[in-house]
Write an enzyme that holds these catalytic residues in place. Structure first.
Site, mmCIF file in Angstrom:
data_model
loop_
_atom_site.group_PDB
_atom_site.id
_atom_site.type_symbol
_atom_site.label_atom_id
_atom_site.label_comp_id
_atom_site.label_asym_id
_atom_site.label_seq_id
_atom_site.Cartn_x
_atom_site.Cartn_y
_atom_site.Cartn_z
ATOM 1 N N LYS A 45 12.835 -34.742 -37.864
ATOM 2 C CA LYS A 45 13.203 -34.312 -36.511
ATOM 3 C C LYS A 45 14.666 -34.651 -36.239
ATOM 4 O O LYS A 45 15.406 -33.853 -35.662
ATOM 5 C CB LYS A 45 12.271 -34.972 -35.478
ATOM 6 C CG LYS A 45 10.848 -34.430 -35.555
ATOM 7 C CD LYS A 45 9.834 -35.273 -34.795
ATOM 8 C CE LYS A 45 8.414 -34.787 -35.110
ATOM 9 N NZ LYS A 45 7.365 -35.640 -34.515
ATOM 10 N N GLN A 89 6.823 -41.287 -31.290
ATOM 11 C CA GLN A 89 6.033 -40.838 -32.447
ATOM 12 C C GLN A 89 4.651 -41.507 -32.439
ATOM 13 O O GLN A 89 4.544 -42.728 -32.352
ATOM 14 C CB GLN A 89 6.792 -41.167 -33.745
ATOM 15 C CG GLN A 89 6.113 -40.651 -34.991
ATOM 16 C CD GLN A 89 6.076 -39.117 -35.090
ATOM 17 O OE1 GLN A 89 7.049 -38.447 -34.767
ATOM 18 N NE2 GLN A 89 4.949 -38.573 -35.508
ATOM 19 N N ASP A 112 7.561 -33.440 -26.131
ATOM 20 C CA ASP A 112 6.377 -33.292 -26.984
ATOM 21 C C ASP A 112 5.259 -32.548 -26.256
ATOM 22 O O ASP A 112 4.308 -32.086 -26.883
ATOM 23 C CB ASP A 112 5.850 -34.680 -27.385
ATOM 24 C CG ASP A 112 6.091 -34.990 -28.853
ATOM 25 O OD1 ASP A 112 6.341 -34.038 -29.617
ATOM 26 O OD2 ASP A 112 6.009 -36.178 -29.216
#
Ligand code: NDP
Length: 280
Positions: A45, A89, A112
């Site tokens: 990412k 994450q 997200d």
């Protein structure tokens, strides 16, 4: 369906959008602990951010980090103007309540799409940040002109980050959607009805050739490590019957990252007042 090639196109498009916006955009990534797969995903990412001109602001915390410490960092990132989007994450270590951390994110930085506000916006047909994996899958289906309106779509898996938003997105495109899970009776018969199959379970080769209708479009979300190799949820021989199929690797994965970049640019637009954020 080549997610890798499509993702390269999307990244080029996002890079142009970042340049046009003409303001610094930063994505904060938070990695807690030393899970190798998580570290790899975060690195990918960050690399994608660098490629499109988004600053990657990385925070790495020890596996023993307390929930209070992590919530403290989230509060700092919420308040930091350099930070356009925040990505924590998952999975988080067991002493940390994941849903509490996600709820602590400023919804306008929730790139997200896991915050209940983002999920609610999607549910009510006014999407803001759509979870990157299902968003990327929709982009693949669009790029390959897979007909969705009136089609039968079967999603196998009902997680908050893949299966459920996937079903909502397909429904919004007027597919007739069935969501399957571990208690589904006669999964094979249900999947066989589908024009579009999305497999998001995490069990190697669980979707077999006998379960797939001739010509169906099959999207393989699964990431499974078998004998040192990464494979999906769809058995190899499905290619003999499927009309379209995403490979693993090189299918959904790269498009997930590309969609995260799109969401980060979207966050920048909300924060610059170029797009109205619902209720905010
Ligand atoms: P979860 O473990 O959260 O969910 C798995 C789902 O599969 C659950 O809904 C579960 O049902 C269902 N399931 C389990 N066993 C069966 C079965 N025998 N028959 C039918 N359904 C079953 O996983 P995620 O949604 O987070 O991820 C799914 C897969 O996708 C994983 O392999 C993950 O690594 C991968 N992934 C890939 C991404 C990418 O970028 N390529 C991004 C995100 C995930 P129940 O709810 O009843 O338990």
């Amino acid at each position: 369906m080549d997610g890798k090639a499509l993702a390269a196109q999307v990244r080029a498009e996002v890079a142009r959008e970042v340049a046009e916006l003409g303001r610094p955009i930063g994505l904060a990534t938070v990695l807690v602990g030393e899970d190798q797969a998580s570290a790899l995903y975060v690195r990918r990412k960050q690399e994608a951010c660098a490629e499109v001109g988004i600053e990657a602001i990385h925070h790495e915390l020890a596996a023993e980090t307390s929930e209070a410490e992590l919530l403290g960092l989230v509060a700092e990132l919420n308040a930091d103007e350099r930070v356009t989007g925040i990505l924590v994450q998952l999975p988080l270590p067991e002493q940390v309540d994941e849903s509490r951390v996600i709820r602590a994110l400023d919804p306008v930085k929730d790139v997200d799409g896991f915050h209940p506000a983002s999920a609610g916006h999607l549910l009510q047909g006014e999407p803001t940040f759509v979870a990157a994996t299902p968003a990327g899958i929709m982009e693949i289906l669009r790029a390959y002109e897979i007909p969705l309106e009136g089609s039968r779509a079967v999603v196998v898996g009902r997680s908050n980050i893949v299966g459920k938003p996937m079903g909502l997105l397909l429904l919004a495109e007027n597919a007739t959607v069935t969501t399957c899970h571990s208690r589904t009776r006669d999964l094979a018969a249900v999947v066989r009805e589908a024009d579009v199959v999305v497999a998001a379970v995490g069990r190697a080769a669980m979707i077999t050739k006998e379960m797939v209708k001739e010509g169906a479009a099959v999207v393989d979300v699964g990431i499974n490590r078998v004998d040192g190799k990464v494979v999906g949820d769809v058995a190899d021989d499905v290619r003999e019957v499927a009309g379209h199929l995403t490979p693993v690797p090189g299918g959904v994965g790269p498009m997930t990252i590309a969609s995260l970049l799109r969401n980060t640019v979207r966050a920048a637009r909300y924060q610059a007042g170029l797009l109205a954020f619902p209720g905010g």
